[in-house]
Enzyme design. Structure first.
Site, PDB file in Angstrom:
ATOM      1  CG  ASP A   1      59.432  36.338  49.337  1.00  0.00           C
ATOM      2  OD1 ASP A   1      58.645  37.310  49.323  1.00  0.00           O
ATOM      3  OD2 ASP A   1      59.898  35.825  48.289  1.00  0.00           O
TER       4      ASP A   1
ATOM      5  CG  HIS B   1      52.587  33.347  50.915  1.00  0.00           C
ATOM      6  ND1 HIS B   1      52.940  32.468  49.909  1.00  0.00           N
ATOM      7  CD2 HIS B   1      53.173  34.519  50.598  1.00  0.00           C
ATOM      8  CE1 HIS B   1      53.695  33.082  49.030  1.00  0.00           C
ATOM      9  NE2 HIS B   1      53.864  34.339  49.421  1.00  0.00           N
TER      10      HIS B   1
END
Length: 413
Positions: A312, A40
């Site tokens: 991540d 994102h």
């Protein structure tokens, strides 16, 4: 603080191989399918009032315009720019036609069911296909983790839990973080923090980390590493968002050396939790299987372009689970940058009559993020070619598709 402070920080922080820049495409190569695994884009810090941020300093934190963890307006703009660039690149390589909406089923967008991931996918689609009807698919119930993107432990055995915790502890011990903690304590005035005054936790450098690997939970840690990650994450996001120098870590960071030291805490947190092979192979399994289905086992029925938006932790565990060779990202200090994308590309070599795979990390540099630089083919984001250890690449970054398929099939079992 000048914008250039971060441009060389990463090279000094990562014990990785030299940078492998994007290579050119040989004559006769045609792009046939792409899967984009994205993190994102820019969000507000995950912490809120009463959190580790408030407990770690007597200083006041600057206000954000969106709730904690949500994509910011600037994050949306950055993703529009990335989507626009990727559309130009796809059109240049004749996978999609410039100026036209993609045919039904040609593009499939799939995001984890959190606001920041769904919004990132929506902004990417807006930048890539403005005015086109390309829906973003996600679980109906927002605010819950989709199993494909949820990096939780699935092995409930005591033996695996013990193995995973040991692996995380071993990975943590590879980093010397004392100097990083000392700098962080100075920046935050930690000795005057509620943590020190009320809980007598006044020394991060000498604190002990406690790791956990519980079934149906993400790998976890409590202690100074979690505190350090949360604080450095907040400083990083302030910088990207474009806060004034005085509002980025209260104006206390003014050198590459300081950013380098601080980045070791954030990268060390991610490495400890998600990059030991035993943990990564377990938590990334659903994601690996989805990518295997899209690119390998059911590629003929898959979209020409698939966009996946997660976190991540997804990218870090995926890269380890598939056993990628060490890599280094230039002009960035994050290991898995905000908005960064692992781009899997299936190519056809019409001359040699063979199918090939190329994988690149496409991401915005720290300056491109802070300055909100428009991205085009003439002003592109950063591109670094990646290599699977089980599928060595040639001088142009390609490996044989059948070898890649074998790697994916083995990892998906």
């Amino acid at each position: 603080m000048k914008h250039s402070l971060w441009t060389v920080a990463l090279a000094a922080t990562l014990p990785f191989a030299p940078v492998t820049l994007a290579q050119s495409t040989p004559q006769g190569y045609q792009l046939e399918q792409v899967l984009i695994m994205s993190r994102h884009n820019l969000r507000a810090p995950l912490a809120n009032n009463g959190s580790v941020l408030e407990q770690s300093t007597p200083r006041l934190w600057p206000e954000w315009t969106v709730p904690c963890g949500q994509l910011t307006t600037k994050g949306g703009i950055l993703e529009v720019y990335m989507g626009h660039y990727m559309r130009e690149w796809l059109a240049e390589n004749k996978l999609l036609t410039s100026g036209e909406c993609p045919a039904p089923g040609a593009v499939y967008a799939y995001a984890n069911s959190l606001q920041r991931t769904v919004a990132t996918a929506q902004f990417f689609i807006t930048g890539a296909f403005p005015g086109c009807d390309v829906p973003v698919h996600h679980q109906e119930k927002m605010g819950t983790m989709d199993p494909t993107f949820n990096p939780v432990i699935t092995d409930g055995s005591a033996a695996f839990s013990e193995q995973a915790v040991k692996a995380m502890e071993t990975r943590r011990q590879q980093d010397e973080l004392s100097e990083s903690y000392r700098l962080l304590e100075k920046i935050t005035q930690f000795e005057r923090s509620p943590s020190c005054k009320e809980k007598q936790v006044c020394d991060l450098a000498s604190g002990k980390d406690s790791f956990s690997a519980k079934v149906q939970q993400e790998p976890g840690v409590s202690g100074p590493l979690k505190v350090g990650n949360s604080l450095v994450d907040a400083f990083t996001l302030q910088y990207y968002e474009g806060f004034s120098p005085d509002n980025v870590a209260w104006g206390e960071i003014n050198s590459d050396q300081q950013w380098r030291l601080l980045s070791k805490l954030k990268n060390g947190y991610q490495d400890a939790l998600f990059t030991s092979p035993a943990v990564a192979q377990n938590v990334a399994k659903p994601l690996v299987r989805y990518i295997d289905k899209t690119l390998v086992s059911d590629a003929a029925n898959s979209a020409r372009v698939t966009l996946m938006v997660g976190h991540d932790s997804n990218i870090a565990s995926l890269l380890t689970a598939l056993d990628f060779a060490p890599y280094q990202l230039h002009d960035q200090y994050e290991r898995t940058p905000i908005g960064g994308k692992i781009v899997f590309q299936r190519w056809n070599d019409s001359v040699a009559k063979r199918e090939l795979m190329k994988i690149e990390y496409v991401y915005q540099s720290s300056n491109q993020l802070r300055n909100a630089d428009v991205l085009t083919l003439k002003a592109p984001p950063q591109r670094v070619t990646l290599a699977l250890k089980g599928c060595p690449v040639d001088d142009n970054g390609f490996c044989p598709l059948e070898t890649f398929n074998a790697v994916m099939n083995a990892a998906a079992k």
